[in-house]
Design a protein around this motif. Sequence first.
Motif, PDB file in Angstrom:
ATOM      1  N   ALA A  29     108.198  -9.201  56.664  1.00 52.25           N
ATOM      2  CA  ALA A  29     108.711  -7.868  56.963  1.00 52.25           C
ATOM      3  C   ALA A  29     109.606  -7.358  55.835  1.00 52.25           C
ATOM      4  O   ALA A  29     109.489  -6.207  55.399  1.00 52.25           O
ATOM      5  N   CYS A  32     107.442  -6.808  52.611  1.00 51.80           N
ATOM      6  CA  CYS A  32     106.511  -5.701  52.772  1.00 51.80           C
ATOM      7  C   CYS A  32     107.277  -4.368  52.770  1.00 51.80           C
ATOM      8  O   CYS A  32     106.818  -3.378  52.178  1.00 51.80           O
ATOM      9  N   LYS A  33     108.425  -4.339  53.411  1.00 53.00           N
ATOM     10  CA  LYS A  33     109.265  -3.130  53.398  1.00 53.00           C
ATOM     11  C   LYS A  33     109.632  -2.761  51.961  1.00 53.00           C
ATOM     12  O   LYS A  33     109.571  -1.587  51.561  1.00 53.00           O
ATOM     13  N   LEU A  36     106.510  -1.375  50.151  1.00 49.58           N
ATOM     14  CA  LEU A  36     106.170  -0.030  50.604  1.00 49.58           C
ATOM     15  C   LEU A  36     107.164   0.998  50.072  1.00 49.58           C
ATOM     16  O   LEU A  36     106.792   2.145  49.779  1.00 49.58           O
ATOM     17  N   PHE A  43     110.375   2.969  55.361  1.00 50.12           N
ATOM     18  CA  PHE A  43     110.372   2.491  56.733  1.00 50.12           C
ATOM     19  C   PHE A  43     111.551   1.569  56.963  1.00 50.12           C
ATOM     20  O   PHE A  43     112.039   0.913  56.026  1.00 50.12           O
ATOM     21  N   GLN A  47     110.513  -1.046  61.946  1.00 54.54           N
ATOM     22  CA  GLN A  47     109.206  -0.374  61.943  1.00 54.54           C
ATOM     23  C   GLN A  47     108.132  -1.266  61.337  1.00 54.54           C
ATOM     24  O   GLN A  47     107.010  -1.329  61.844  1.00 54.54           O
ATOM     25  N   VAL A  48     108.470  -1.964  60.261  1.00 53.48           N
ATOM     26  CA  VAL A  48     107.507  -2.865  59.633  1.00 53.48           C
ATOM     27  C   VAL A  48     107.217  -4.044  60.559  1.00 53.48           C
ATOM     28  O   VAL A  48     106.058  -4.457  60.711  1.00 53.48           O
ATOM     29  N   LYS A  49     108.264  -4.584  61.183  1.00 50.23           N
ATOM     30  CA  LYS A  49     108.061  -5.684  62.131  1.00 50.23           C
ATOM     31  C   LYS A  49     107.160  -5.244  63.278  1.00 50.23           C
ATOM     32  O   LYS A  49     106.288  -6.005  63.733  1.00 50.23           O
ATOM     33  N   TYR A  52     103.544  -5.215  62.231  1.00 55.28           N
ATOM     34  CA  TYR A  52     103.001  -6.579  62.227  1.00 55.28           C
ATOM     35  C   TYR A  52     102.743  -7.061  63.653  1.00 55.28           C
ATOM     36  O   TYR A  52     101.729  -7.716  63.933  1.00 55.28           O
ATOM     37  N   SER A  79      98.508  -0.459  58.779  1.00 53.80           N
ATOM     38  CA  SER A  79      98.760   0.851  58.171  1.00 53.80           C
ATOM     39  C   SER A  79      98.624   1.974  59.189  1.00 53.80           C
ATOM     40  O   SER A  79      99.383   2.959  59.151  1.00 53.80           O
ATOM     41  N   LEU A  82     101.790   2.324  61.126  1.00 54.76           N
ATOM     42  CA  LEU A  82     102.828   2.983  60.334  1.00 54.76           C
ATOM     43  C   LEU A  82     102.472   4.438  60.003  1.00 54.76           C
ATOM     44  O   LEU A  82     103.321   5.191  59.523  1.00 54.76           O
ATOM     45  N   VAL A  94      99.695  -6.047  50.424  1.00 62.49           N
ATOM     46  CA  VAL A  94     100.192  -6.357  51.770  1.00 62.49           C
ATOM     47  C   VAL A  94      99.550  -7.646  52.276  1.00 62.49           C
ATOM     48  O   VAL A  94     100.212  -8.503  52.880  1.00 62.49           O
TER      49      VAL A  94
END
Length: 250
Positions: A29, A32-33, A36, A43, A47-49, A52, A79, A82, A94
């Motif tokens: 998370a 990836c955050k 992005l 995000f 939101q990323v968690k 996933y 995606s 999100l 990702v």
Amino acid sequence: MIRAITFDFWQTLYADNTELLKQREVHRAIHCKEFLSKCNYQFTLEQVKHAYQMTHEMVAEAWQIHHGVSMGECISKFSETLGINLTPFQANQVKSITGNSTLLHSPPLVPFVKDLLPQLIDKYQLGIISDTGITAGTFLREMLKNDEILDYFSVQTFSDETGFTKPDVVQFKKTLEKMRINPSEAVHIGDLVRTDITGAKNAGMYAIRFAGVTTEQENTDLADATISDYRKLEDTIEKLMCSKYKGGFE
């Protein structure tokens, strides 16, 4: 006569646990955050968690109906959750972040596996039949390579690559076809009765349940045998063969 042994991956070759799962969740998370953000997508970590988590749930639902989810489908769900459209390069990044989180927080091998494999390879052809989550089989092969055991397995079958999950007999039969082994000449070892044991038996293989990590299961009598210590595996296989030739198996 047994000529081949196939293994499940999670909780059979590798002993995973909740703490490692949490570490992977946080790692992927965060990274990836950050990635992005570099792509001008802003995000929160939550939101990323959540993205996933929704991807995990999609894979779990598909698993229940024996459908293997590709990494492309996973990235699309991620995606979509999100509300963004990732380029092929971004999607691949990702995927790498997700897989690398598993490699960086990988579970330990089950006790005695690494010592056992060199002994087995002299007598049997070895393979892996594994369902995958959101980590691609490519990264699981890398884990095997890192632990210096990949080369023992002539065939590795992962559900994200085949589109099927256990207990679908396709997973078992296609693996044995690649190994050029008849089902009656093979035994599958796995921890779950619903997937490993049921699938192997339906495919015409012998099935041994490994209870060294996953201890509680229903309908354990479906397995031809149960072990919790790999030092007992070869004796267990020999006993199965002796029982067969004495008329203990149809």
